[in-house]
Scaffold this motif. Sequence first.
Motif, PDB file in Angstrom:
ATOM      1  N   GLN A  30       0.836  -1.198   0.000  1.00 32.31           N
ATOM      2  CA  GLN A  30       0.000   0.000   0.000  1.00 32.31           C
ATOM      3  C   GLN A  30       0.873   1.251   0.000  1.00 32.31           C
ATOM      4  O   GLN A  30       1.815   1.358   0.795  1.00 32.31           O
ATOM      5  N   HIS A  31       0.559   2.182  -0.898  1.00 29.27           N
ATOM      6  CA  HIS A  31       1.268   3.462  -0.903  1.00 29.27           C
ATOM      7  C   HIS A  31       0.438   4.522  -0.184  1.00 29.27           C
ATOM      8  O   HIS A  31      -0.725   4.310   0.153  1.00 29.27           O
ATOM      9  N   MET A  32       1.051   5.702   0.015  1.00 37.56           N
ATOM     10  CA  MET A  32       0.432   6.767   0.805  1.00 37.56           C
ATOM     11  C   MET A  32      -0.196   7.858  -0.054  1.00 37.56           C
ATOM     12  O   MET A  32      -0.452   8.961   0.425  1.00 37.56           O
ATOM     13  N   GLY A  33      -0.448   7.567  -1.331  1.00 35.86           N
ATOM     14  CA  GLY A  33      -0.984   8.564  -2.253  1.00 35.86           C
ATOM     15  C   GLY A  33      -0.057   8.702  -3.435  1.00 35.86           C
ATOM     16  O   GLY A  33       1.129   8.994  -3.267  1.00 35.86           O
ATOM     17  N   ALA A  34      -0.575   8.485  -4.641  1.00 38.08           N
ATOM     18  CA  ALA A  34       0.284   8.409  -5.827  1.00 38.08           C
ATOM     19  C   ALA A  34       1.073   9.689  -6.078  1.00 38.08           C
ATOM     20  O   ALA A  34       2.170   9.644  -6.637  1.00 38.08           O
ATOM     21  N   VAL A  35       0.546  10.851  -5.670  1.00 41.31           N
ATOM     22  CA  VAL A  35       1.263  12.107  -5.918  1.00 41.31           C
ATOM     23  C   VAL A  35       2.581  12.169  -5.154  1.00 41.31           C
ATOM     24  O   VAL A  35       3.453  12.971  -5.471  1.00 41.31           O
ATOM     25  N   ARG A  36       2.746  11.320  -4.138  1.00 47.84           N
ATOM     26  CA  ARG A  36       3.947  11.374  -3.297  1.00 47.84           C
ATOM     27  C   ARG A  36       5.170  10.724  -3.946  1.00 47.84           C
ATOM     28  O   ARG A  36       6.267  10.808  -3.398  1.00 47.84           O
ATOM     29  N   TYR A  37       4.991  10.091  -5.094  1.00 47.91           N
ATOM     30  CA  TYR A  37       6.068   9.272  -5.662  1.00 47.91           C
ATOM     31  C   TYR A  37       6.453   9.776  -7.050  1.00 47.91           C
ATOM     32  O   TYR A  37       5.600  10.178  -7.836  1.00 47.91           O
ATOM     33  N   THR A  38       7.754   9.720  -7.330  1.00 44.85           N
ATOM     34  CA  THR A  38       8.259  10.145  -8.627  1.00 44.85           C
ATOM     35  C   THR A  38       9.023   9.000  -9.283  1.00 44.85           C
ATOM     36  O   THR A  38       9.565   8.124  -8.602  1.00 44.85           O
ATOM     37  N   LEU A  39       9.077   9.031 -10.599  1.00 45.85           N
ATOM     38  CA  LEU A  39       9.779   7.984 -11.326  1.00 45.85           C
ATOM     39  C   LEU A  39      11.231   7.896 -10.874  1.00 45.85           C
ATOM     40  O   LEU A  39      11.912   8.914 -10.734  1.00 45.85           O
ATOM     41  N   GLY A  40      11.688   6.672 -10.650  1.00 49.50           N
ATOM     42  CA  GLY A  40      13.057   6.457 -10.214  1.00 49.50           C
ATOM     43  C   GLY A  40      13.232   6.435  -8.717  1.00 49.50           C
ATOM     44  O   GLY A  40      14.313   6.099  -8.224  1.00 49.50           O
ATOM     45  N   GLN A  41      12.186   6.769  -7.963  1.00 50.32           N
ATOM     46  CA  GLN A  41      12.297   6.813  -6.504  1.00 50.32           C
ATOM     47  C   GLN A  41      12.493   5.415  -5.938  1.00 50.32           C
ATOM     48  O   GLN A  41      11.825   4.463  -6.310  1.00 50.32           O
ATOM     49  N   ARG A  42      13.427   5.316  -4.971  1.00 54.83           N
ATOM     50  CA  ARG A  42      13.662   4.063  -4.272  1.00 54.83           C
ATOM     51  C   ARG A  42      13.373   4.188  -2.786  1.00 54.83           C
ATOM     52  O   ARG A  42      12.760   3.307  -2.191  1.00 54.83           O
ATOM     53  N   LYS A  43      13.797   5.306  -2.192  1.00 58.64           N
ATOM     54  CA  LYS A  43      13.639   5.481  -0.758  1.00 58.64           C
ATOM     55  C   LYS A  43      12.173   5.752  -0.401  1.00 58.64           C
ATOM     56  O   LYS A  43      11.433   6.353  -1.164  1.00 58.64           O
ATOM     57  N   GLY A  44      11.814   5.315   0.788  1.00 56.62           N
ATOM     58  CA  GLY A  44      10.500   5.635   1.321  1.00 56.62           C
ATOM     59  C   GLY A  44       9.358   4.806   0.796  1.00 56.62           C
ATOM     60  O   GLY A  44       8.190   5.121   1.051  1.00 56.62           O
TER      61      GLY A  44
END
Length: 363
Positions: free
Chosen positions: A237-251
Amino acid sequence: MIEKKGALIAMSGGVDSSVAAYFMKKNGYYCEGTTMRLYRNEDIGRCNFRSCCSQRDIDDASEVAFQLDMPYEVLDFTMDFREKIMEKFIRIYESGGTPNPCIDCNRYMKFDKLLQFAHEKNLYYVVTGHYARIEQDRTSGRYLLKKALDDTKDQSYALYTMTQNQLAHTMFPLGSLRKQEVRELADELDFVNARKHDSQDICFVPQGDYTKFMEEYTGKHYPPGDFLDQMGNIVGQHMGAVRYTLGQRKGLGLAMGEPVYVCGKSMEENTVTVGPESALYSKAFIAEDMNWIAFEELDKPMRFRGKTRYRQQEQWATVSPLGKGQVRVEFDTPQRAITPGQALVLYDEDVVVGGGTILEVLS
């Protein structure tokens, strides 16, 4: 009649624009300083002194202007900034892209609103502390935007939207200097901001928490949803799609036995797709809203070096016109995390050929 030896100095409160003002005065220009008030700290619920355009920055700019015996005023562009920068920033994130508000600020504020204001004051130039250079080509007569001599501080990537008229009426006095030289000169001049840290954050998103800013600004809550693997299986489960960017690994908070990265999002379904780093690489994409500086228009496929992120090294690509301000770009080798909303900037050696906004990554 506009006075060619008159300059409006865009003073951010930092050391760079202060030293730029000093050089203009030293070279015999009549100078007036201004700081754009783009937002108020209370409007974004923060008090942060490491972003530009804060009240402390205005105080610092005012003190330097006084020291240089230069008229100074603050221009209130808060309404324009909300519409052109902040609300666009939110729209792009909500549509699944990653915005670049500093480029938009240069485009719509510094070299549009400020230039209009300068001409109203009968001042010929707008002057900033950017690390870049402007030269006029003797053969074509066109004004060229070039990299700074200090490649560690070069800001030409963020200036690709400048028009011929804007380049003709803009000066970058620091383009041939290194940052250390600028700080040393500010120290010698006893400027109040000589040792002030450079701003690190997006000015209206202190500490980089852009989702918190968006929720406070819009009153919305961005709901959690599913992380998917590349086969479409739910893996968390993620915390909201706007919180993530392409290439992100941390968090990401996923334990999948190997490192995974964000490699796709669906804003309609509120899903975030993760996969191995190899899934981030692609070669071809469409860019739109192209602005050409080195020539009038691209009328055939051409080879340039390009980059899609500020810190990226330029890579060889073939750029083909599609009409209506769009181009197809294909890099010679796959590039990591080409992201819609970010800027494509094209170079010929140290000359900025032009640039645009990444619209769509092609399979």
